[in-house]
Motif scaffolding. Sequence first.
Motif, short mmCIF file in Angstrom:
data_model
loop_
_atom_site.label_atom_id
_atom_site.label_comp_id
_atom_site.label_asym_id
_atom_site.label_seq_id
_atom_site.Cartn_x
_atom_site.Cartn_y
_atom_site.Cartn_z
N MET A 28 -9.21 -22.08 5.85
CA MET A 28 -8.86 -23.52 6.30
C MET A 28 -10.56 -24.26 6.75
N GLU A 29 -10.48 -25.39 6.73
CA GLU A 29 -11.22 -25.99 7.30
C GLU A 29 -11.72 -25.88 8.38
N GLU A 30 -10.94 -26.16 9.47
CA GLU A 30 -10.68 -26.14 10.72
C GLU A 30 -9.98 -25.11 10.82
N VAL A 59 -7.48 -24.11 2.32
CA VAL A 59 -6.94 -25.27 2.59
C VAL A 59 -8.54 -26.14 3.02
N ASP A 60 -8.72 -27.44 2.46
CA ASP A 60 -9.35 -28.77 3.00
C ASP A 60 -8.32 -29.66 3.64
N PRO A 61 -7.98 -30.01 4.94
CA PRO A 61 -6.27 -31.13 4.79
C PRO A 61 -7.31 -32.77 4.48
N LEU A 62 -8.51 -32.02 5.46
CA LEU A 62 -8.55 -34.14 4.70
C LEU A 62 -10.97 -34.02 4.32
N ASP A 63 -10.43 -33.20 3.27
CA ASP A 63 -12.45 -33.63 2.45
C ASP A 63 -12.48 -35.20 2.06
N GLY A 64 -13.46 -35.79 2.82
CA GLY A 64 -14.63 -36.51 2.90
C GLY A 64 -13.64 -37.48 4.18
N THR A 65 -13.49 -36.68 5.53
CA THR A 65 -13.50 -36.89 6.82
C THR A 65 -14.55 -38.08 6.92
N THR A 66 -15.80 -38.19 6.42
CA THR A 66 -16.71 -39.53 6.90
C THR A 66 -16.16 -40.65 6.45
N ARG A 69 -23.34 -41.46 -9.21
CA ARG A 69 -22.18 -41.81 -8.40
C ARG A 69 -22.23 -40.57 -7.19
N ARG A 70 -21.96 -41.34 -6.08
CA ARG A 70 -21.33 -40.96 -4.51
C ARG A 70 -20.09 -40.88 -4.39
N LEU A 71 -19.31 -39.93 -4.41
CA LEU A 71 -18.02 -40.28 -3.83
C LEU A 71 -18.15 -40.80 -2.43
N GLY A 72 -18.85 -39.02 -1.87
CA GLY A 72 -18.38 -39.07 -0.47
C GLY A 72 -16.88 -37.49 -0.47
N ALA A 73 -16.33 -37.02 -1.09
CA ALA A 73 -15.61 -35.96 -1.09
C ALA A 73 -15.32 -35.27 -2.00
N ALA A 74 -16.03 -34.01 -1.97
CA ALA A 74 -16.00 -32.83 -2.97
C ALA A 74 -14.95 -32.95 -4.11
N ALA A 75 -13.48 -32.28 -3.71
CA ALA A 75 -12.50 -31.79 -4.24
C ALA A 75 -12.57 -33.18 -5.23
N TRP A 108 -22.94 -32.15 -9.15
CA TRP A 108 -23.78 -30.99 -8.78
C TRP A 108 -23.60 -31.83 -6.86
N GLU A 109 -23.48 -30.02 -6.42
CA GLU A 109 -23.68 -30.63 -4.81
C GLU A 109 -24.15 -28.72 -4.95
N GLU A 110 -24.84 -28.91 -3.03
CA GLU A 110 -24.93 -28.31 -2.82
C GLU A 110 -24.86 -28.19 -1.25
N TRP A 156 -13.84 -24.08 0.61
CA TRP A 156 -12.19 -25.38 0.56
C TRP A 156 -12.72 -26.69 0.34
N ASP A 157 -13.48 -26.96 0.10
CA ASP A 157 -14.20 -28.32 -0.75
C ASP A 157 -13.79 -28.04 -2.19
N MET A 158 -14.36 -26.68 -2.61
CA MET A 158 -14.58 -26.94 -3.98
C MET A 158 -13.17 -25.54 -5.27
C1 IPD Z 1 -17.82 -32.98 2.77
C2 IPD Z 1 -16.83 -33.84 1.65
C3 IPD Z 1 -18.53 -34.39 1.29
C4 IPD Z 1 -19.45 -33.58 1.09
C5 IPD Z 1 -19.94 -32.73 2.51
C6 IPD Z 1 -18.36 -31.83 2.42
P1 IPD Z 1 -15.36 -32.49 4.32
O1 IPD Z 1 -16.23 -32.23 3.26
O2 IPD Z 1 -16.42 -33.33 0.80
O3 IPD Z 1 -18.26 -35.21 -0.22
O4 IPD Z 1 -20.90 -34.25 0.11
O5 IPD Z 1 -20.83 -31.73 1.97
O6 IPD Z 1 -18.90 -31.37 3.92
O7 IPD Z 1 -16.57 -32.20 5.32
O8 IPD Z 1 -15.54 -34.27 4.39
O9 IPD Z 1 -14.07 -32.12 4.42
#
Ligand code: IPD
Length: 260
Positions: free
Chosen positions: A62-64, A79-86, A179-185, A200-202, A207-209
């Motif tokens: 889990m992420e946390e 599990v990522d309980p909140l992907d896109g926290t920012t 585009r850049r959504l900010g939530a990889a899931a 693509w992302e590095e 848990w994001d993927m």
């Molecule tokens: C983040 C998001 C974001 C990606 C970051 C991730 P989080 O996940 O998926 O789009 O660019 O690399 O860490 O931290 O909000 O679960």
Amino acid sequence: LNVMVQAAMKAGRSLSRDFGEVQNLQVSLKGPGNFVSQADHKAEEIVFNELSRARPGYGFLMEERGTIEGEDDQHRWIVDPLDGTTNFLHGIPIFAVSIALERQGQIVAGVIYNPAMDELYTAERGGGAFLNDRRLRVAARMKLEDAVIATGVPHLGIGHHGNYLIELRNVMGEVAGIRRLGAAALDLAYVAAGRFDGFWEEGLHAWDMAAGMLLIREAGGFTSDRNSEQNMFASRSIVAGNELIHRALLKTLKKPLAPR
Ligand code: IPD
């Protein structure tokens, strides 16, 4: 899958309530530019309680909370309980709960739920991918010049800024849009749904993927790491699309810096 859907939707309802009063949440930093809030912890607890009640003994990543070993070493929930926290903490309604089930090292089921849009993505290995009740298929566009490609942009807490700018310069010179959504899931779910032609992302984590990778495969698409290997979790990188876009994107990402 039903158990996962119930857990994701219950956590999603908790996130929606917290999203309504985001200014009152306690927020802390896990590292530079890497936020965590009460909302992440609450959603994770809900998912943990629901899944461990339904399948006692399965392990967790889990992420946390990190890794929690289970008595059953054949199964683990990722599990990522909140992907896109920012996004969430800035009032941007693009965030999701992501849950995958790994059996003997293979992802066999995945759920991604965006509560703000009430979009539920589900996939089971061999059973197809769905958005709510609609069967998903990756986009059919064949050339990068027609494609909209999503990406994740590194920030102050993540390295490889120089390499990323070279990749971005090369990709932007070959595609119809970025585009850049900010939530990889959700980026991955959007590839499965044919909204994005590729991604693509590095610097991502399992848990994001995990759930999104299965969605794409079950929607007829391709995923690999940037070296064309099936080593996404260890390399923490992912490239996705239909067969042709995936191949073309990999090639473009490997090019040296193109002239202006
Ligand atoms: C983040 C998001 C974001 C990606 C970051 C991730 P989080 O996940 O998926 O789009 O660019 O690399 O860490 O931290 O909000 O679960």
